[in-house]
Enzyme design. Sequence first.
Site, mmCIF file in Angstrom:
data_model
loop_
_atom_site.group_PDB
_atom_site.id
_atom_site.type_symbol
_atom_site.label_atom_id
_atom_site.label_comp_id
_atom_site.label_asym_id
_atom_site.label_seq_id
_atom_site.Cartn_x
_atom_site.Cartn_y
_atom_site.Cartn_z
ATOM 1 N N GLU A 8 36.996 51.994 68.442
ATOM 2 C CA GLU A 8 37.267 50.394 68.833
ATOM 3 C C GLU A 8 36.477 50.158 70.142
ATOM 4 O O GLU A 8 36.330 49.006 70.488
ATOM 5 C CB GLU A 8 38.572 50.061 68.565
ATOM 6 C CG GLU A 8 39.098 49.917 67.247
ATOM 7 C CD GLU A 8 39.805 51.325 66.576
ATOM 8 O OE1 GLU A 8 39.667 52.443 67.402
ATOM 9 O OE2 GLU A 8 40.219 51.488 65.552
ATOM 10 N N PHE A 19 55.695 50.036 62.414
ATOM 11 C CA PHE A 19 54.766 51.126 62.263
ATOM 12 C C PHE A 19 53.152 50.292 63.146
ATOM 13 O O PHE A 19 53.042 49.284 62.484
ATOM 14 C CB PHE A 19 54.271 51.410 60.924
ATOM 15 C CG PHE A 19 52.917 52.399 60.764
ATOM 16 C CD1 PHE A 19 53.039 53.722 61.491
ATOM 17 C CD2 PHE A 19 51.864 51.919 60.182
ATOM 18 C CE1 PHE A 19 51.978 54.399 61.449
ATOM 19 C CE2 PHE A 19 50.674 52.845 60.070
ATOM 20 C CZ PHE A 19 50.828 54.103 60.457
ATOM 21 N N GLN A 20 52.752 50.968 63.890
ATOM 22 C CA GLN A 20 51.704 50.553 64.720
ATOM 23 C C GLN A 20 51.625 49.274 65.229
ATOM 24 O O GLN A 20 50.599 48.236 65.259
ATOM 25 C CB GLN A 20 50.178 50.448 63.714
ATOM 26 C CG GLN A 20 49.966 51.885 63.172
ATOM 27 C CD GLN A 20 48.426 52.121 62.548
ATOM 28 O OE1 GLN A 20 48.138 51.181 62.053
ATOM 29 N NE2 GLN A 20 47.755 53.069 62.841
ATOM 30 N N LYS A 34 49.830 40.017 59.999
ATOM 31 C CA LYS A 34 49.273 40.432 58.548
ATOM 32 C C LYS A 34 49.881 39.143 57.665
ATOM 33 O O LYS A 34 48.922 38.697 56.722
ATOM 34 C CB LYS A 34 50.051 41.701 58.184
ATOM 35 C CG LYS A 34 49.274 42.202 56.907
ATOM 36 C CD LYS A 34 49.579 43.529 56.738
ATOM 37 C CE LYS A 34 48.730 44.334 55.413
ATOM 38 N NZ LYS A 34 48.998 45.495 55.091
ATOM 39 N N MET A 79 27.642 61.345 90.127
ATOM 40 C CA MET A 79 27.926 60.515 91.161
ATOM 41 C C MET A 79 29.289 60.803 91.966
ATOM 42 O O MET A 79 29.270 60.796 93.366
ATOM 43 C CB MET A 79 28.240 59.013 90.553
ATOM 44 C CG MET A 79 28.711 58.090 91.441
ATOM 45 S SD MET A 79 27.305 57.808 93.072
ATOM 46 C CE MET A 79 26.104 56.732 92.405
HETATM 47 C C1 LIG Z 1 28.613 53.458 90.531
HETATM 48 C C2 LIG Z 1 28.592 51.977 91.032
HETATM 49 C C3 LIG Z 1 27.841 51.509 92.080
HETATM 50 C C4 LIG Z 1 27.246 50.350 92.474
HETATM 51 N N1 LIG Z 1 26.713 49.957 93.592
HETATM 52 C C5 LIG Z 1 26.434 48.713 93.804
HETATM 53 C C6 LIG Z 1 25.322 48.177 94.749
HETATM 54 O O1 LIG Z 1 24.930 48.824 95.282
HETATM 55 N N2 LIG Z 1 25.094 46.915 94.926
HETATM 56 C C7 LIG Z 1 25.504 45.892 93.922
HETATM 57 O O2 LIG Z 1 25.022 44.972 94.043
HETATM 58 N N3 LIG Z 1 26.283 46.231 93.148
HETATM 59 C C8 LIG Z 1 26.766 47.561 92.695
HETATM 60 N N4 LIG Z 1 27.658 47.818 91.765
HETATM 61 C C9 LIG Z 1 28.025 46.681 91.041
HETATM 62 C C10 LIG Z 1 29.364 45.804 91.413
HETATM 63 O O3 LIG Z 1 30.688 46.845 91.563
HETATM 64 C C11 LIG Z 1 29.533 44.355 91.088
HETATM 65 O O4 LIG Z 1 29.667 44.589 89.738
HETATM 66 C C12 LIG Z 1 28.361 43.508 91.291
HETATM 67 O O5 LIG Z 1 27.926 43.729 92.689
HETATM 68 C C13 LIG Z 1 28.556 42.221 90.938
HETATM 69 O O6 LIG Z 1 27.451 41.468 90.832
HETATM 70 P P1 LIG Z 1 27.841 39.746 90.911
HETATM 71 O O7 LIG Z 1 28.692 39.351 91.826
HETATM 72 O O8 LIG Z 1 26.419 39.300 90.812
HETATM 73 O O9 LIG Z 1 28.289 39.522 89.280
HETATM 74 P P2 LIG Z 1 29.561 39.199 88.677
HETATM 75 O O10 LIG Z 1 30.928 40.139 89.108
HETATM 76 O O11 LIG Z 1 29.329 39.155 87.050
HETATM 77 O O12 LIG Z 1 29.996 38.024 89.416
HETATM 78 C C14 LIG Z 1 29.347 36.512 88.687
HETATM 79 C C15 LIG Z 1 29.694 35.576 89.843
HETATM 80 O O13 LIG Z 1 28.752 34.539 89.241
HETATM 81 C C16 LIG Z 1 29.748 33.291 88.968
HETATM 82 N N5 LIG Z 1 29.136 32.524 87.923
HETATM 83 C C17 LIG Z 1 29.328 32.815 86.764
HETATM 84 N N6 LIG Z 1 28.573 31.774 85.917
HETATM 85 C C18 LIG Z 1 28.048 31.082 86.758
HETATM 86 C C19 LIG Z 1 27.407 29.786 86.455
HETATM 87 N N7 LIG Z 1 27.084 29.467 85.355
HETATM 88 N N8 LIG Z 1 27.108 28.953 87.956
HETATM 89 C C20 LIG Z 1 27.409 29.484 89.009
HETATM 90 N N9 LIG Z 1 28.237 30.811 89.139
HETATM 91 C C21 LIG Z 1 28.441 31.444 87.894
HETATM 92 C C22 LIG Z 1 31.161 33.918 88.810
HETATM 93 O O14 LIG Z 1 32.272 33.154 89.018
HETATM 94 C C23 LIG Z 1 31.308 34.981 89.428
HETATM 95 O O15 LIG Z 1 31.417 34.738 90.953
HETATM 96 C C24 LIG Z 1 27.962 49.144 91.244
HETATM 97 C C25 LIG Z 1 28.596 49.548 90.454
HETATM 98 C C26 LIG Z 1 28.805 50.719 90.051
HETATM 99 C C27 LIG Z 1 29.740 51.125 88.692
HETATM 100 C C1 LIG Z 2 35.777 55.888 82.345
HETATM 101 C C2 LIG Z 2 35.163 56.550 83.588
HETATM 102 N N1 LIG Z 2 35.789 57.621 84.125
HETATM 103 C C3 LIG Z 2 35.473 58.059 85.179
HETATM 104 C C4 LIG Z 2 34.812 57.113 86.098
HETATM 105 C C5 LIG Z 2 34.507 57.764 87.422
HETATM 106 N N2 LIG Z 2 33.005 58.099 87.514
HETATM 107 C C6 LIG Z 2 31.948 57.362 88.186
HETATM 108 S S1 LIG Z 2 30.567 57.891 87.982
HETATM 109 C C7 LIG Z 2 31.056 59.365 87.269
HETATM 110 C C8 LIG Z 2 30.134 60.563 87.038
HETATM 111 C C9 LIG Z 2 29.170 60.225 85.796
HETATM 112 O O1 LIG Z 2 28.635 61.298 85.333
HETATM 113 P P1 LIG Z 2 27.471 61.257 84.394
HETATM 114 O O2 LIG Z 2 27.668 60.345 83.377
HETATM 115 O O3 LIG Z 2 26.970 62.573 83.988
HETATM 116 O O4 LIG Z 2 26.278 60.509 85.344
HETATM 117 P P2 LIG Z 2 25.660 60.891 86.535
HETATM 118 O O5 LIG Z 2 26.186 60.418 87.732
HETATM 119 O O6 LIG Z 2 25.595 62.386 86.525
HETATM 120 O O7 LIG Z 2 24.295 60.216 86.473
HETATM 121 C C10 LIG Z 2 32.547 59.401 87.305
HETATM 122 C C11 LIG Z 2 33.309 60.463 86.465
HETATM 123 C C12 LIG Z 2 34.269 56.190 85.655
HETATM 124 N N3 LIG Z 2 33.518 55.479 86.315
HETATM 125 N N4 LIG Z 2 34.415 55.946 84.324
#
Ligand SMILES: Cc1cc2nc3c(=O)[nH]c(=O)nc-3n(C[C@H](O)[C@H](O)[C@H](O)COP(=O)(O)OP(=O)(O)OC[C@H]3O[C@@H](n4cnc5c(N)ncnc54)[C@H](O)[C@@H]3O)c2cc1C
Ligand SMILES: Cc1ncc(C[n+]2csc(CCOP(=O)(O)OP(=O)(O)O)c2C)c(N)n1
Length: 570
Positions: free
Chosen positions: A49, A111-112, A161, A474
């Site tokens: 799911e 159940f569930q 249900k 990472m």
């Molecule tokens: C491993 C990892 C590394 C990351 N590194 C980076 C990085 O280096 N740089 C980076 O940028 N991000 C990075 N991120 C992502 C980061 O965590 C955030 O998800 C991201 O920066 C959020 O972008 P955002 O604010 O544009 O989008 P969202 O979080 O989706 O926010 C959207 C915003 O837009 C607004 N909005 C929505 N609809 C409208 C509308 N119609 N009009 C006006 N406003 C609206 C919302 O209210 C909200 O404030 C990383 C994520 C991971 C998992």
């Molecule tokens: C569900 C979940 N568990 C743990 C993490 C923490 N986490 C962030 S990146 C990462 C490693 C990802 O490894 P892989 O999928 O092999 O990608 P790579 O970084 O090697 O490109 C982990 C464990 C996460 N983001 N999401």
Amino acid sequence: MKLTGAQILWRCLEREGVTDVFGYPGGAILPAYDAMLDSPIRHVLVRHEQGATHMADGYARASGRVGVALATSGPGATNMVTGIATAMMDSSPIVCITGQVGSRLIGSDAFQEVDITGITLPITKHNYLVTRPDDVARAVREAFLIARAGRPGPVLIDITKDAQQASCEFDWDAALPSLHGGRPSGRPARADFAAAAALIAQARRPVILAGHGVLVSGAMSEVAALATRGNIPVAMTLLGIGCFPATNPLNLGMMGMHGEAWVNVAIQEADLLIACGMRFDDRVTGNLKTYAPRAKKIHMDIDPSEINKNVPVDVALVGDLREVLVELLPILDAGDSREWIEYIASLKGDVAVRDIQTLPDDGHLYAAHVINDLWRATRDTDTIVVTDVGQHQMWEAQYYHHDKPYSLITSGGLGTMGFAVPAAIGAKRARPEAEVWAVVGDGGFQMTMCELATAVQENLAIKVAVINNGFLGMVRQWQEFFYERRYAATPLSGPDFVKLAEAFGIHAIGVSNRPGVVPAVNSARAHDGPVLIDFRVEQEDTVYPMVPAGADLHAMIRRPSPIVETAADV
Ligand SMILES: Cc1cc2nc3c(=O)[nH]c(=O)nc-3n(C[C@H](O)[C@H](O)[C@H](O)COP(=O)(O)OP(=O)(O)OC[C@H]3O[C@@H](n4cnc5c(N)ncnc54)[C@H](O)[C@@H]3O)c2cc1C
Ligand SMILES: Cc1ncc(C[n+]2csc(CCOP(=O)(O)OP(=O)(O)O)c2C)c(N)n1
Ligand SMILES: [Mg+2]
């Protein structure tokens, strides 16, 4: 006309324009599944799911329509939690429908039985527990309105249900929602528009920060007009990528933790930040105390609770971004940013020599090469890349140069490993004409790889690029930088992904060197069906630049020069 609650559910979904749902049956949702056989809506049987919720999410992000996921009570419902939280964090509109035990059993540890409305209260925009067939239509209509209106997000409807089984009069019109749908009341004041325009006219070093809200609002051409009119460079968040073409000379690229050095330096030295639909996430700002210290800030966002949440701003324009920009653009006078643009261009100068793309082939296969070659091969077609979470996700953001909106789908806020394969299936279902690539790490792939069976059963021709580095890369990188290379629980084994894919009935290719990349990509593209490529890449490779968590945005760990990327080279 008398119908059962289950029949009403499908009639309402049809009226809402739903054509596809992603789900998995079980006892408490069986009446709804039985009634589904009389509906034209197509059902995709998932393998877990969580997959259904990510598929609904990928479907929504690819199409702009609301994605729908269906599950039974108890474990079916709790398996949805991660996908719902993923959609909530990234403002993705999905409606999740769960079966619930009979209304008279609620609270008896039946159940569930699980209190899924309680569990999902903090990770949904809204949720419903429906115990009477008479309430099904209103709940569905309101759920769709809430999911897509204002700042989009997930809504859950839990239907007992007996509410599915009992009958009542179906009256669509009487179930008209009386909600306003989460739009902010009123428009920004005229004085605020004037204040924003004045700041833009005075600015000499402005930067536009373009986020996911640009895509949600469909404000791509208005942001482009703002940039062009004011000669203002545009930096994007991870979720904003694609909202402004990578090939536009004003495009700077991604900001933040793994943004390029010139982007973060430009932000730190700017005298004006114009934030468009982005929420100043901590991955974007680094240390808030030293963030863009000399810049005035304008924040345009639909959600008033985002204003001054992380970064105090000088002017806020609350509303739909497109509507706000349509009102702002006619009163704009551009400032003079020529010197600023030249300065940023000079910052880019020293980066090229450090870039792995400019180095000759040394026999190692780097993920950055794979991504860049994938970009070259697919750049002229209608391609959607769906990434998982980790190093490969950041390399995708850096080396796949997205020119088109809605061409990157990724889990940003929750950073959910296991997202890519199911979300790619959802995206392919939403946009069958598009070429859909899942770029996924060997760790995340192993979390939801069961959904390959879904792709096969539904004949959804997704292409899966496993970036196989034998590590939870990472996390290994954080251990390399901050835990003295003590690799606790990050070396990762896996099955032979080629044989695994073949066992699913999927065409598969293994690649271990750079000359093998393009032929494999071309072969995958030519194949009419799902394909998996196992890219066995350098194991201890590092994403540069990197702003350590909580550090000043300009305090990046830069790419070494000359580049040292492999353990063998150290
Ligand atoms: C491993 C990892 C590394 C990351 N590194 C980076 C990085 O280096 N740089 C980076 O940028 N991000 C990075 N991120 C992502 C980061 O965590 C955030 O998800 C991201 O920066 C959020 O972008 P955002 O604010 O544009 O989008 P969202 O979080 O989706 O926010 C959207 C915003 O837009 C607004 N909005 C929505 N609809 C409208 C509308 N119609 N009009 C006006 N406003 C609206 C919302 O209210 C909200 O404030 C990383 C994520 C991971 C998992
Ligand atoms: C569900 C979940 N568990 C743990 C993490 C923490 N986490 C962030 S990146 C990462 C490693 C990802 O490894 P892989 O999928 O092999 O990608 P790579 O970084 O090697 O490109 C982990 C464990 C996460 N983001 N999401
Ligand atoms: Mg890995």
